[in-house]
Design a protein around this motif. Sequence first.
Motif, PDB file in Angstrom:
ATOM      1  N   PHE A 293       0.824  -1.202   0.000  1.00 52.57           N
ATOM      2  CA  PHE A 293       0.000   0.000   0.000  1.00 52.57           C
ATOM      3  C   PHE A 293       0.866   1.264   0.000  1.00 52.57           C
TER       4      PHE A 293
ATOM      5  N   ARG B 185       2.676   1.762  -3.278  1.00 52.27           N
ATOM      6  CA  ARG B 185       1.717   2.143  -4.320  1.00 52.27           C
ATOM      7  C   ARG B 185       1.364   3.617  -4.183  1.00 52.27           C
ATOM      8  N   LYS B 186       1.107   4.056  -2.953  1.00 54.09           N
ATOM      9  CA  LYS B 186       0.777   5.461  -2.712  1.00 54.09           C
ATOM     10  C   LYS B 186       1.956   6.365  -3.059  1.00 54.09           C
TER      11      LYS B 186
ATOM     12  N   ASN C  22       2.033   7.083  -6.513  1.00 56.33           N
ATOM     13  CA  ASN C  22       0.785   7.720  -6.973  1.00 56.33           C
ATOM     14  C   ASN C  22      -0.009   6.826  -7.913  1.00 56.33           C
ATOM     15  N   LEU C  23      -0.099   5.561  -7.563  1.00 59.86           N
ATOM     16  CA  LEU C  23      -0.852   4.606  -8.377  1.00 59.86           C
ATOM     17  C   LEU C  23      -2.148   4.242  -7.669  1.00 59.86           C
ATOM     18  N   SER C  24      -3.214   4.132  -8.428  1.00 61.30           N
ATOM     19  CA  SER C  24      -4.453   3.584  -7.886  1.00 61.30           C
ATOM     20  C   SER C  24      -4.297   2.069  -7.811  1.00 61.30           C
ATOM     21  N   GLN C  25      -5.167   1.422  -7.063  1.00 60.91           N
ATOM     22  CA  GLN C  25      -5.141  -0.045  -7.035  1.00 60.91           C
ATOM     23  C   GLN C  25      -5.372  -0.595  -8.433  1.00 60.91           C
ATOM     24  N   GLU C  26      -6.271   0.024  -9.161  1.00 61.46           N
ATOM     25  CA  GLU C  26      -6.589  -0.452 -10.511  1.00 61.46           C
ATOM     26  C   GLU C  26      -5.380  -0.342 -11.435  1.00 61.46           C
ATOM     27  N   LYS C  27      -4.648   0.777 -11.347  1.00 58.17           N
ATOM     28  CA  LYS C  27      -3.477   0.969 -12.216  1.00 58.17           C
ATOM     29  C   LYS C  27      -2.368  -0.009 -11.845  1.00 58.17           C
TER      30      LYS C  27
ATOM     31  N   PRO D  34      -7.677  -6.343  -9.613  1.00 58.36           N
ATOM     32  CA  PRO D  34      -7.767  -5.364  -8.528  1.00 58.36           C
ATOM     33  C   PRO D  34      -8.208  -6.004  -7.211  1.00 58.36           C
TER      34      PRO D  34
ATOM     35  N   SER E 252      -6.298  -5.709  -3.687  1.00 55.98           N
ATOM     36  CA  SER E 252      -7.009  -5.227  -2.499  1.00 55.98           C
ATOM     37  C   SER E 252      -6.842  -6.208  -1.336  1.00 55.98           C
TER      38      SER E 252
ATOM     39  N   GLU F  20      -3.261  -5.943  -0.014  1.00 54.84           N
ATOM     40  CA  GLU F  20      -3.030  -4.740   0.792  1.00 54.84           C
ATOM     41  C   GLU F  20      -3.677  -4.839   2.165  1.00 54.84           C
TER      42      GLU F  20
END
Length: 112
Positions: free
Chosen positions: A16, A19-20, A23-28, A37, A41, A44
Motif C-alpha cells: 500500500f 503504491r501510494k 501515486n498509483l491507484s489499485q486499478e493501475k 484489482p 485489495s 493490501e
Amino acid sequence: MTESSEFFTSMGKRIFERRKYLNLSQEKLAELANVSPQLLSTAERGTKALRPDNLLKISNALGVSTDYLLTGEITDNDLYKIKQKLSLASSEQIRTIEKIIDSCLTLCDAEK
C-alpha cells in the motif's frame, strides 16, 4: 492476531505505502502487475497470502524486491535499482541528493 496474519498485514502495508508513493491507484497497479484489482485489495489488507508468481509481478510493478515486500528489508537488488535511477541524474543532482540523504540521516540520528 496470529503471527501469520501480522506478517500478511505488514506486507500489505508495504504494498500500500509503495503504491501510494508512486501515486498509483489499485486499478493501475493491478494493470501494471497483470493481477486483478481484487487480488491487490486482498493483498493490501493482508487477509490472504499471495502466490509467489503474483508477489513477483507486484514487486516488479512497484520497482522493489520481493524481499522488501516480504520482510521490509532493503536488499542489494533494491540498492541496484536505486543506483540505476541515480545513473540518470546529473552531477549537480547527485550532490543535491547526497545532501538530502545526509540531512535525513542526521534527522534520524537526532530522533534516536
